[in-house]
Design a protein around this motif. Structure first.
Motif, mmCIF file in Angstrom:
data_model
loop_
_atom_site.group_PDB
_atom_site.id
_atom_site.type_symbol
_atom_site.label_atom_id
_atom_site.label_comp_id
_atom_site.label_asym_id
_atom_site.label_seq_id
_atom_site.Cartn_x
_atom_site.Cartn_y
_atom_site.Cartn_z
ATOM 1 N N ILE A 172 0.855 -1.186 0.000
ATOM 2 C CA ILE A 172 0.000 0.000 0.000
ATOM 3 C C ILE A 172 0.894 1.240 0.000
ATOM 4 O O ILE A 172 1.728 1.408 0.880
ATOM 5 N N GLY A 173 0.712 2.074 -0.984
ATOM 6 C CA GLY A 173 1.441 3.337 -1.033
ATOM 7 C C GLY A 173 0.615 4.424 -0.359
ATOM 8 O O GLY A 173 -0.144 4.158 0.576
ATOM 9 N N GLU A 174 0.727 5.634 -0.857
ATOM 10 C CA GLU A 174 -0.021 6.751 -0.288
ATOM 11 C C GLU A 174 -1.523 6.531 -0.500
ATOM 12 O O GLU A 174 -1.965 6.093 -1.555
ATOM 13 N N VAL A 175 -2.308 6.839 0.519
ATOM 14 C CA VAL A 175 -3.768 6.746 0.442
ATOM 15 C C VAL A 175 -4.337 8.153 0.609
ATOM 16 O O VAL A 175 -3.957 8.864 1.531
ATOM 17 N N ARG A 176 -5.221 8.541 -0.285
ATOM 18 C CA ARG A 176 -5.906 9.836 -0.204
ATOM 19 C C ARG A 176 -7.401 9.546 -0.097
ATOM 20 O O ARG A 176 -7.934 8.716 -0.818
ATOM 21 N N GLN A 177 -8.068 10.236 0.785
ATOM 22 C CA GLN A 177 -9.480 10.032 1.030
ATOM 23 C C GLN A 177 -10.255 11.215 0.483
ATOM 24 O O GLN A 177 -9.779 12.350 0.543
ATOM 25 N N GLY A 178 -11.431 10.971 -0.074
ATOM 26 C CA GLY A 178 -12.262 12.043 -0.607
ATOM 27 C C GLY A 178 -13.718 11.797 -0.284
ATOM 28 O O GLY A 178 -14.050 10.968 0.564
ATOM 29 N N LYS A 179 -14.591 12.510 -0.982
ATOM 30 C CA LYS A 179 -16.022 12.307 -0.777
ATOM 31 C C LYS A 179 -16.755 12.394 -2.109
ATOM 32 O O LYS A 179 -16.292 13.035 -3.055
ATOM 33 N N LEU A 180 -17.905 11.727 -2.158
ATOM 34 C CA LEU A 180 -18.771 11.727 -3.328
ATOM 35 C C LEU A 180 -20.116 12.293 -2.898
ATOM 36 O O LEU A 180 -20.698 11.850 -1.901
ATOM 37 N N ILE A 181 -20.614 13.272 -3.642
ATOM 38 C CA ILE A 181 -21.917 13.873 -3.367
ATOM 39 C C ILE A 181 -22.784 13.648 -4.600
ATOM 40 O O ILE A 181 -22.379 13.976 -5.718
ATOM 41 N N GLU A 182 -23.977 13.071 -4.412
ATOM 42 C CA GLU A 182 -24.916 12.861 -5.514
ATOM 43 C C GLU A 182 -26.129 13.757 -5.309
ATOM 44 O O GLU A 182 -26.656 13.860 -4.203
ATOM 45 N N LEU A 183 -26.546 14.388 -6.390
ATOM 46 C CA LEU A 183 -27.691 15.311 -6.355
ATOM 47 C C LEU A 183 -28.617 15.031 -7.526
ATOM 48 O O LEU A 183 -28.152 14.731 -8.628
ATOM 49 N N ASP A 184 -29.913 15.145 -7.283
ATOM 50 C CA ASP A 184 -30.893 15.157 -8.362
ATOM 51 C C ASP A 184 -31.323 16.603 -8.557
ATOM 52 O O ASP A 184 -31.697 17.279 -7.594
ATOM 53 N N LEU A 185 -31.252 17.069 -9.796
ATOM 54 C CA LEU A 185 -31.596 18.456 -10.115
ATOM 55 C C LEU A 185 -32.835 18.506 -11.006
ATOM 56 O O LEU A 185 -32.989 17.671 -11.897
ATOM 57 N N ALA A 186 -33.676 19.508 -10.790
ATOM 58 C CA ALA A 186 -34.834 19.713 -11.652
ATOM 59 C C ALA A 186 -34.419 20.323 -12.996
ATOM 60 O O ALA A 186 -35.133 20.187 -13.981
ATOM 61 N N GLU A 187 -33.264 20.964 -13.033
ATOM 62 C CA GLU A 187 -32.772 21.639 -14.252
ATOM 63 C C GLU A 187 -32.511 20.604 -15.346
ATOM 64 O O GLU A 187 -31.881 19.575 -15.117
ATOM 65 N N SER A 188 -32.999 20.882 -16.561
ATOM 66 C CA SER A 188 -32.784 19.951 -17.675
ATOM 67 C C SER A 188 -31.715 20.429 -18.657
ATOM 68 O O SER A 188 -31.235 19.641 -19.462
ATOM 69 N N ASP A 189 -31.332 21.684 -18.593
ATOM 70 C CA ASP A 189 -30.286 22.220 -19.467
ATOM 71 C C ASP A 189 -28.922 21.942 -18.834
ATOM 72 O O ASP A 189 -28.627 22.438 -17.746
ATOM 73 N N PRO A 190 -28.083 21.141 -19.504
ATOM 74 C CA PRO A 190 -26.800 20.771 -18.913
ATOM 75 C C PRO A 190 -25.875 21.962 -18.623
ATOM 76 O O PRO A 190 -25.130 21.939 -17.647
ATOM 77 N N VAL A 191 -25.932 22.991 -19.426
ATOM 78 C CA VAL A 191 -25.067 24.156 -19.203
ATOM 79 C C VAL A 191 -25.497 24.887 -17.927
ATOM 80 O O VAL A 191 -24.670 25.213 -17.072
ATOM 81 N N ARG A 192 -26.790 25.104 -17.773
ATOM 82 C CA ARG A 192 -27.280 25.765 -16.561
ATOM 83 C C ARG A 192 -27.065 24.880 -15.333
ATOM 84 O O ARG A 192 -26.709 25.377 -14.260
#
Length: 82
Positions: A33-53
């Motif tokens: 095992i070398g270096e271990v980095r920990q992070g987080k994952l956030i999941e969201l449902d959005l009402a917006e349908s335009d990917p740019v917005r």
């Protein structure tokens, strides 16, 4: 739309949780095992349908609350809601 935001510490920022995970894995007998980095994952449902917005909204959310841009990097994934 469904969004996934991956947040992790920037390179060079100390990661005590990652270090603790790495030490625990070694203590359990996992070799190589070398270096271990920990992070987080956030999941969201959005009402917006335009990917740019949607991406603009998500970026604002990350900058204001979901990530600390001083010490963390983040990536945004967008997909249509199922």
């Amino acid at each position: 739309m469904r969004a996934r935001i991956h947040v992790k510490l920037k390179p060079g920022v100390l990661d005590p949780q990652g270090k603790a995970i790495g030490n625990a894995l070694k203590g359990l007998g996992y070799a190589g095992i070398g270096e271990v980095r920990q992070g987080k994952l956030i999941e969201l449902d959005l009402a917006e349908s335009d990917p740019v917005r949607a991406r603009d909204q998500l970026q604002a959310m990350c900058e204001e609350l979901l990530a600390n841009p001083v010490i963390e990097d983040y990536t945004i994934e967008l997909a249509p809601s199922s």
